[in-house]
Design an enzyme around this catalytic site. Structure first.
Site, PDB file in Angstrom:
ATOM      1  NE  ARG A   1      -4.112  -1.764   2.143  1.00  0.00           N
ATOM      2  CZ  ARG A   1      -5.174  -1.725   2.946  1.00  0.00           C
ATOM      3  NH1 ARG A   1      -5.280  -0.788   3.853  1.00  0.00           N
ATOM      4  NH2 ARG A   1      -6.120  -2.613   2.856  1.00  0.00           N
TER       5      ARG A   1
ATOM      6  CG  ASP B   1     -13.573   7.260   7.195  1.00  0.00           C
ATOM      7  OD1 ASP B   1     -14.329   6.274   7.193  1.00  0.00           O
ATOM      8  OD2 ASP B   1     -12.326   7.164   7.122  1.00  0.00           O
TER       9      ASP B   1
END
Ligand SMILES: C[S@@+](CC[C@H](N)C(=O)[O-])C[C@H]1O[C@@H](n2cnc3c(N)ncnc32)[C@H](O)[C@@H]1O
Length: 292
Positions: free
Chosen positions: A52, A161
């Site tokens: 990632r 978030d």
């Protein structure tokens, strides 16, 4: 030996350099990620983290994770790289109408009782860990339908978030046809706008629903969520699964403080609060309530 007469073209072979994450740098990153956002990073996650973060190295023109860590942990890095790094680290899988029985329980059990107790009031609901918006917009559709059957009922939704990348997507409210597949046809007709360019394959949530949701960045590890009001309902689904038990307990205790007496919290289907020291009562599978 080559076959007689064969012409071999000697072309340089371009091998793209991919950096590898050493155990030491993985240790630095995993400790930091755990401390900053609560997400546990055991050794089995090393390959995933390496993959990632490759993207971040590439966009910064860096060739080693040690350089990346040194930059990240510098003052400039904390300012510029912290948010993009966390964007890469979080898992944002979500869907419209995910775990659909929760929405049935909300409209068939929670809301009828709530409306009786609070005539004319506005229900405040929090999608905590909202990812790219599918959960808060599902809530919007379900609550709008309930409002049609119960005149006078109103609601507002806070959706938060830690990842700015997913929040940006949520704010645009644009989804592909395949993403909205779980939405029933009658709701699609009412609450989704087709693009003028039919071949684009995208739809957008109608403005009347969009204006019901307020998106905001919020890290659950922050001591202060910056919220004065208490809520009637919290959806925090498929989030605490990434945290260890002590972190889950601290977070649920904080959620509890933000719940009105009698308020509900919906957790993901694989998340249980049993064994946590939190004064919430189980009322339905993975749904809990603060006693009055
Ligand atoms: C798997 S998604 C769940 C989305 C949605 N609730 C659902 O069930 O479909 C988990 C979300 O939690 C967010 N998250 C993870 N750690 C967080 C933290 N420390 N503070 C706030 N949000 C966090 C992630 O960015 C991600 O979007």
């Amino acid at each position: 030996m080559h076959a007689a007469g064969a012409v071999i073209m000697e072309e340089p072979c371009v091998v793209e350099h991919t950096a590898t994450l050493s155990a030491r740098d993985f240790g630095r990153l995993s400790r930091f990620i755990y401390d900053t956002c609560g997400i546990k990073m055991p050794d089995v996650k090393k390959t995933m983290l390496e993959a990632r973060l490759q993207k971040r190295l590439r966009s910064l023109g860096m060739h080693s994770f040690t350089d990346y860590c040194d930059f990240l942990f510098s003052t400039a890095g904390m300012e510029k790289e912290l948010v993009p790094m966390l964007d890469m680290v979080t898992t944002n899988k979500t869907d419209f109408f995910r775990e659909p029985d929760h929405f049935n329980y909300l409209t068939q059990t929670v809301l009828p009782e709530w409306v009786k107790r609070h005539p004319g009031a506005t229900l405040s609901i929090w999608s905590a860990g909202c990812s790219s918006g599918e959960e808060p917009y599902t809530l919007c559709m379900v609550l709008s339908e309930f409002a049609l059957r119960n005149p006078g009922f109103d609601f507002r939704i806070l959706a938060t978030d830690i990842s700015t990348r997913v929040l940006d997507k949520a704010r645009t409210a644009i989804y592909t046809e395949s993403q909205v597949e779980p939405v029933a046809m009658d709701l699609k007709k009412k609450y989704l706008l087709r693009s003028k360019d039919r071949s684009s394959g995208v739809v957008r949530i109608v403005p009347e629903l969009r204006e019901k949701v307020r998106f905001r960045r919020l890290n659950f590890m922050d001591e202060d969520f910056g919220m004065r009001d208490q809520l009637d309902v919290i959806f925090c689904r498929n989030v605490i699964i990434y945290f260890d038990r002590p972190t889950q307990e601290r977070l649920l205790q904080r959620f509890h403080r933000h719940m009105k007496p009698g308020a509900y919290i919906f957790m993901g289907h694989s998340e249980t609060l049993s064994g946590l020291n939190v004064p919430l009562v189980s009322v339905y599978p993975t749904v809990y309530r603060r006693p009055r």
